[in-house]
Design an enzyme around this catalytic site. Structure first.
Site, mmCIF file in Angstrom:
data_model
loop_
_atom_site.group_PDB
_atom_site.id
_atom_site.type_symbol
_atom_site.label_atom_id
_atom_site.label_comp_id
_atom_site.label_asym_id
_atom_site.label_seq_id
_atom_site.Cartn_x
_atom_site.Cartn_y
_atom_site.Cartn_z
ATOM 1 C CE1 TYR A 1 -4.224 1.898 0.820
ATOM 2 C CE2 TYR A 1 -2.563 3.274 2.270
ATOM 3 C CZ TYR A 1 -3.863 2.965 1.546
ATOM 4 O OH TYR A 1 -4.689 3.962 1.654
ATOM 5 C CE LYS B 1 -3.861 5.060 -1.637
ATOM 6 N NZ LYS B 1 -4.944 5.236 -2.569
#
Lengths: 256, 261
Positions: A162, A166
């Site tokens: 993640y 991001k």
């Protein structure tokens, strides 16, 4: 009305931040294309938008596939004749340690766990941005792209996939801002902190207490507060902002 | 310290900042003026400081009143710690309360390091950095006590990246960023939001005086291909002062057309 006559495409509109943004944008006069993998959630959002007096077309699809991204962009042109704003909101997390060694057992984050998160959060964002930019450039009246990074981009235990996705969104945002400025398209991203959505609903109480203690404002964001940041970046108020990351995190990135 | 209070009683249309009381430092012209007018246009009553330009300050007060908001123009040098205390008291006395503080007053006085005098360094640090501290220090107890407040400090992209000929200004503006983050940490628990805006090259009196060559070099850096307007900074400040931005704190928002990434 701050988005009167504008057409906005919102991905991940079936719940949470995406749904809150859809409702907020409809209130400001925008006509909407709503995308999500979750067809039931999508229909609920579309119904809520229409119940509030707005117009929305729902397009179910998987944004990791170019075909789905193109289909959503095409829906804006077919139904409303234009596309002004893309809110690249769809995202997932599948948390786990990169490597876990316990009692002689070795566990690694699997390829699929890595790939699926990167596919939605980074490649999906890229595909939707491409699909949105083409009609914006062809029409010649500029546009707005708002991507979604996260405080996770700064690193977070259990979120190698993640965090990488991001952080990648930030690099993508800056590059697209540079490439598309000449067409009058601004490209920015928001970076929410911990927000009260499905993604944080499963955090155990003990962990949540520790989390809140790290937030200067001492509370989670509500999806509606992230929607306000989307509205700001999509509105004329942000006309001179491009290539930026707007943290909406109660100060967690700064610390207490 | 001279003072002008004028009032009108007509109701205004409800705005994002309806009946809030704002203080903007350095608002007789440029970005400060645009911020004062934009806050007023959104429903706030506006006090502001000016140092030298009394006539311009009077005109700004008049334009705030045209928006049917109260205006209070106060002469002050933001570098003075004592005057900051007095300004905050006069705003509370004159307009009844304080909800929003915009630390905008600033100056530059450029020279390369080896030609910069001690006076140049001290004066710019006193106005741009200490001036911001002075007003944060004076306003913090008010905001802490009432459990609410919005603070926006005006810094500069040069405070992030450094700038040839601006060691004093860049250091001061970089200091304002660290000050912003610290204030956000200290005041967050009292429901006070503290953020900064970092403009790039904006069409202001300060910039209009710059040599053509400097403007052209800057323009080449700006990906949107044009200078910003004071109003485009003011709209971002207004957003940060509104409830829409209530979960944003400790941040530096660049308003620079992509000049520095």
């Amino acid at each position: 009305m701050r988005l009167k006559d504008k057409v906005a495409w919102i991905t991940g509109a079936g719940a949470g931040i995406g749904r809150a943004t859809a409702l907020r944008f409809a209130k400001e006069g925008a006509r909407l294309v709503l995308g999500d993998l979750d067809e039931a959630g999508l229909q609920e959002t579309a119904a809520a938008v229409e119940a509030s007096g707005g117009q929305a077309v729902a397009v179910a699809g998987d944004i990791t596939r170019r075909e789905a991204a193109e289909r959503m962009a095409a829906a804006a042109l077919e139904r409303f004749g234009r596309l002004d704003i893309l809110i690249n909101n769809a995202g997932i997390n599948r948390d786990g340690l990169a490597v876990k060694v316990k009692d002689g057992q070795v566990q690694r984050m699997g390829d699929d766990v890595w790939d699926s998160v990167l596919a939605v959060n980074l490649k999906g964002t890229f595909l939707c941005a491409q699909a949105a930019a083409v009609p914006m450039i062809q029409r010649g009246e500029g546009g707005r792209v708002v991507n979604t990074s996260s405080i996770g981009a700064l690193g977070n235990i259990g979120q190698a996939n993640y965090a990488a996705s991001k952080a990648g969104v930030i690099g993508l945002t800056k590059t697209l801002a540079l490439e598309w400025a000449r067409f009058g398209i601004t490209v920015n991203c928001i970076a929410p902190g911990a927000t009260a959505t499905r993604m944080t609903a499963g955090i155990p109480e003990k962990l949540m207490e520790g989390l809140l203690a790290k937030i200067p404002l001492r509370r989670l964001a509500q999806p509606e507060e992230i929607a306000e940041a989307h509205l700001f970046l999509a509105s004329d108020a942000a006309a001179y902002i491009t290539g930026q990351v707007l943290f909406v995190d109660g100060g967690i990135s700064v610390g207490v | 310290m001279s003072e002008q209070v004028r009032e009108r009683t007509e109701p205004a249309a409800a705005g994002l900042l309806q009946d809030k009381v704002a203080l903007v430092t350095g608002a007789s012209m440029g970005i400060g003026e645009a911020i004062a007018l934009e806050l007023a246009a959104n429903g706030a009553h506006v006090a502001f400081t000016y140092r030298q330009h009394a006539a311009e300050a009077g005109a700004v007060a008049g334009r705030i009143e045209q928006r049917r908001r109260k205006a209070l123009a106060l002469q002050a040098d933001v570098a003075s710690f004592e005057e900051a205390q007095r300004v905050i008291q006069e705003v509370q006395g004159g307009l009844g309360r304080l909800d929003i503080l915009i630390n905008n007053a600033g100056m530059n006085w450029d020279a390369v390091l080896w030609k910069m005098t001690e006076e140049q360094w001290d004066r710019v640090i006193s106005v741009d950095l200490k001036g911001t501290f002075n007003y944060l220090h004076a306003a913090a107890p008010v905001f802490k006590e009432q459990g609410s407040g919005k603070i926006v400090n005006v810094t500069s992209i040069n405070g992030l990246r450094g700038k040839f000929g601006q060691s004093n200004y860049s250091a001061a503006k970089g200091g304002v960023i660290a000050l912003t983050k610290t204030a956000a940490r200290e005041l967050g628990r009292y429901n006070v939001n503290v953020n900064a805006v970092a403009p790039g090259l904006i069409e202001t009196p300060m910039v209009k005086q710059a040599p053509e060559q400097v403007r052209e070099m800057a323009l080449a850096e700006i990906v949107l291909g044009r200078l910003g307007t004071p109003e485009e900074v003011a709209s971002v400040v207004t957003f940060l002062c509104s409830e829409a931005a209530r979960h944003i704190t400790g941040q530096v928002i660049q308003v620079d057309g992509g000049q520095y990434m």
